[in-house]
Design an enzyme around this catalytic site. Structure first.
Site, PDB file in Angstrom:
ATOM      1  CB  THR B 182      -0.945   0.003   1.213  1.00  0.00           C
ATOM      2  OG1 THR B 182      -1.740   1.178   1.185  1.00  0.00           O
ATOM      3  CG2 THR B 182      -0.192  -0.067   2.538  1.00  0.00           C
ATOM      4  CD  GLU B 329      -3.016  -0.435   5.591  1.00  0.00           C
ATOM      5  OE1 GLU B 329      -3.973  -0.393   4.778  1.00  0.00           O
ATOM      6  OE2 GLU B 329      -2.158   0.452   5.662  1.00  0.00           O
ATOM      7  CE  LYS B 437      -5.589  18.745  13.642  1.00  0.00           C
ATOM      8  NZ  LYS B 437      -4.267  18.156  13.449  1.00  0.00           N
ATOM      9  CD1 TRP B 442      -9.257  19.466  13.755  1.00  0.00           C
ATOM     10  CD2 TRP B 442     -10.391  17.582  14.153  1.00  0.00           C
ATOM     11  NE1 TRP B 442      -8.414  18.627  14.430  1.00  0.00           N
ATOM     12  CE2 TRP B 442      -9.081  17.453  14.683  1.00  0.00           C
ATOM     13  CE3 TRP B 442     -11.267  16.507  14.284  1.00  0.00           C
ATOM     14  CZ2 TRP B 442      -8.651  16.316  15.340  1.00  0.00           C
ATOM     15  CZ3 TRP B 442     -10.830  15.371  14.933  1.00  0.00           C
ATOM     16  CH2 TRP B 442      -9.534  15.265  15.458  1.00  0.00           C
TER      17      TRP B 442
END
Lengths: 540, 540
Positions: B182, B329, B437, B442
């Protein structure tokens, strides 16, 4: 890859996280229906875990349940194995002698008993060697009058249990989680131990499109008892997939089952053919029209399903009716008679033929039908013994010398005689021990039974082998009719003529006897050995 | 219970026993479509096993594949792991530098390479340290002109292979079976090793009603490449469940995919949103009416699926469009956005909101969204990092020190920022590393991107954080339009006004830049780091 074990606690956590609002509908008596959300079910299950901890629960300890299908039994289904102990689902229909044997043999230390079944346990209690506490499940339990010294009310214990109990998170997937005993042809029942891994994989498989396709949208009603092979895994799968679960409790009738289907909009239900025969009769005779159209699948198993039964549900009531095959040793689901795409163009009668077989083996399970020449061809004709292996197939009976009879070379020898169709479907033709060997040729008693049961007059039919001086064995048919018989000889002739259309002459029963009922095992299978003994006496 | 291992050989045996007549339809070039029945596929796969044995195959040895989606690649998918070796599915879209790194790092000994991709391997061959043979897959392969010393034609080798080869029956379920690399934000790609157990359980889960419900009736077309996370498990599951499989081969266009859907009656197809955007454009512009009504499910994953895209397929073409979530994963399927029964009464716009999330976590997998206060509430608002565990989740990167960054306390830390809806659905709001941010708060770049992509003029949009003297970071939107822009300033104003309807003022991008395309990773994800660097230069 992570070494995450396949354990039942993951199912409980899933219900808690995603399905807290979904319901378990539980009929605990003639008059009481509980509706509890999974949220409460999880809280109660953890409390039961705390209660059992209080009784000194240890890893691997056996806890017996002696109960119908209801939410408390479902709580035990999870609290016991998730605590690291083993739930022994005791078959309430066994004889007292067999009950005493299996509870002592399993070494059950605590029994969870339905209030309406308590008298049965009280009557054998003095013979139980390992039981040190009885917990009584019911809506309104008074244990003060019982002679059992260490007896408790389930609800009282739960009410007092601490709220902060959590199940251990270090269970090994190969830890024993459940056990059931299966009746033997002779001798005491034989125990089968399920592990977390086997119960998880088996339950997961019930969510497969190729099996039952169970999912969150389903309203699942296991009519098969929770004391019979994990109720075919439906209670475990139901919790994992967030199905609404309908648990029909004690002493239900076909009418009660139909009432539940109507009121709860049941989508999938499962049980033995006798249940569906009864339901069909109820549907036919009901004066008010009944609505079972919510049902997307009836699963029938445990013994052969007559084609007439399947056809009635599929054609008259438009409800798909599938056959599943399995046994206590196989958790139980091994194969399912779903139509494959190639059957879409078939006539209904051909589809019905496929439907009434034991179907295609599910993923992860391997079946082999073998005779003296090895594996039989897919010709739908050549018979052999069905053998099975896979991650939810037993490898032994619990502390039992009879293990060697059934488990050989890594395979379970089922004692069922089967053929494989060109589509790969398994069709059970007989039990090895009930085969009729006439003049060196095999006759399938199951085929004859199915043939008889398609006749309008016949309610149930069992065909058994009777000793014969010339042919060694010949078939004898035992028939239960729907109505009282006016002319026995005429009906006998009619049934034989009816069979003659479909069967070779030498297959036809030498005689037909009419009985009030066919003796059955505690799980509804024909007790052919008993039938043979009884009739041997009568026909002498 | 039997200790039957969960190994891929059981899938192959199942296809051989039950699905010999079902087809694999494989497009290997512009002009060639192969139709081979599973029966031949199994024979060829065993022959490939015999060929690999001839090359001195050992347990755990790495065999690389460098190929598109076709039947030969599918044969390798089974022959390599069923022989006890490990199939390294090499991502053909990596840079030469990264290709050299991963083939050397995995220590691939044999490479199975598509003929049309051979030049790529030839160009780096001198840098490959462990490869000792190259086998070329194609319809009409001539290897005589290649400079690679030990090079063979796949079909020639199969033609000469012995017929009686059988795969070993003693594989351990924890044996490595496959691996993929990956891309990392920085540095070389990271390797993930799959085991038989993880691949089997993952593939089984694709047959669940709650996931894709894959079954024998399905015609499955994985558009997602077979060099990308096991093509999401579809090739493995397809063989086990006996699906007809349609493998679209190299250089397909949206038109070719629609042709295949029409001719093969595809029922389920899966790929990244870019594929479906392209298909939608093709459907809209096609002069002859196209028929995709056979499709019962489109699965979209890899990056966020814009609501407008989902809505177009669901409302205009009546094709259910579900979102799946996962990563290399995680094998990859972690969650799927199927509607739950409670959503049946919802308005379509609310359902669409649920549909566009990453959905509900599938059975056996556990997800946790955590921030500094622990697990976030199911409020659809509170953000945290998504962490995952389960039997098909990696526990490490292959021989890589970066393992410690992502795998902690038994969980995979995904780096994805998410919220959980009241229904328990995961909604990814951003990548930790791409979070904006602004003034300590956020801002979700994904929400802004989805907002922009619902506007008629917008084809694609990426929102990135740019440094800001006062607020630390501020969002900048990068937009690709469908058509050429006449008045950039007017469109910019229109888009900002459009966003203002749904977003707080301080969320609005400080600027919008119009680009010809958004740079993407080899697997179609926005390459935001590159975008930020490029734009940093431009905007200076």
């Amino acid at each position: 890859m992570m070494d995450t074990p396949l354990v039942l606690t993951s199912f409980l956590k899933r219900a808690e996280t995603y399905f807290g609002h979904k319901k378990i509908i539980s009929r605990t008596s003639e008059t009481m229906i509980h509706r509890i959300p999974y949220k409460d079910f999880v809280v109660r299950t953890k409390k039961l875990g705390a209660v059992l901890e209080g009784f000194g629960l240890q890893r691997g300890m056996k806890i017996g349940s002696f109960a119908w299908n209801h939410h408390r039994h479902l709580e035990a289904y999870f609290a016991v194995p998730c605590s690291g102990a083993v739930l022994h689902m005791v078959n309430i229909r066994l004889s007292p002698e067999h009950l005493i044997y299996i509870i002592n043999h399993a070494e059950d230390e605590i029994l969870l008993v339905d209030d309406n079944l308590l008298p049965l346990i009280e009557s054998i209690y003095s013979e139980l060697k390992t039981v040190r506490a009885v917990i009584v499940m019911g809506d309104d339990v008074d244990v003060s009058t019982s002679d059992i010294p260490s007896i408790y009310s389930y609800e009282d214990l739960l009410a007092e249990a601490r709220e902060d109990f959590e199940f251990p998170d270090d269970l090994d997937e190969k830890l024993p989680a459940g056990m059931c005993y299966t009746s033997a042809t002779t001798g005491f029942p034989k125990g089968v131990v399920y592990t977390h891994r086997s119960l998880v994989l088996h339950a997961i498989s019930l969510g497969l499109t190729e099996a039952f396709g169970l999912g969150e949208r389903d309203v699942s009603m296991p009519v098969v008892p929770m004391f019979h092979v994990n109720a075919w895994g439906l209670p475990f799968a139901g919790v994992n997939y967030g199905c609404t679960q309908v648990l029909p409790g004690p002493n239900f009738t076909p009418k009660i089952l139909i009432d539940l289907i109507e009121s709860e909009k049941v989508t999938l239900t499962a049980g033995v053919p006798t249940i569906w025969l009864g339901m069909l009769q109820e549907l036919e005779k009901s004066e008010v029209p009944r609505d079972i159209s919510s049902v997307r699948t009836i699963v029938s198993g445990g013994s052969a399903s007559p084609k007439g039964l399947i056809k009635a549900f599929e054609q008259k009531y438009n409800v798909p009716f599938i056959v599943g095959y399995g046994m206590t040793e196989t958790s139980p689901i091994v194969s399912v008679s779903n139509y494959t795409s190639e059957m879409d163009d078939w006539d209904y009668e051909d589809k019905l033929e496929a439907r009434s077989t034991q179907g295609m083996t599910v993923s992860l399970i391997e079946t082999r039908i073998i005779n003296e020449n090895g594996e039989v061809p897919n010709d739908g004709k050549t018979m052999g013994e069905l053998t099975i292996r896979g991650p939810w197939i037993a490898d032994s009976y619990y502390k039992d010398e009879r293990t060697a009879d059934a488990f050989r070379d890594g395979w379970l020898y089922t004692g069922d005689i089967a053929v494989r169709t060109p589509q790969g479907f398994i069709k059970i033709t007989d039990r090895t021990k009930d085969l009729i060997k006439s003049g060196g040729e095999w006759i399938s008693s199951v085929d004859l039974e199915n043939g008889l049961m398609t006749h309008d007059a016949v309610f149930e039919a069992a065909v058994i082998a009777m000793p014969h001086p010339k042919w060694q064995e010949r078939p004898l048919a035992c028939v239960v009719t729907h109505k009282e018989i006016e002319d026995e000889a005429a009906l006998k002739a009619e049934l034989l003529a009816y069979l003659e259309k479909d069967f070779a002459k030498w297959w036809l029963p030498d005689d037909i006897v009419f009985l009030k009922e066919i003796p059955k095992t505690s799980v509804g299978k024909f007790l052919k050995a008993k039938l043979r003994d009884d009739l041997g006496e009568i026909l002498k």
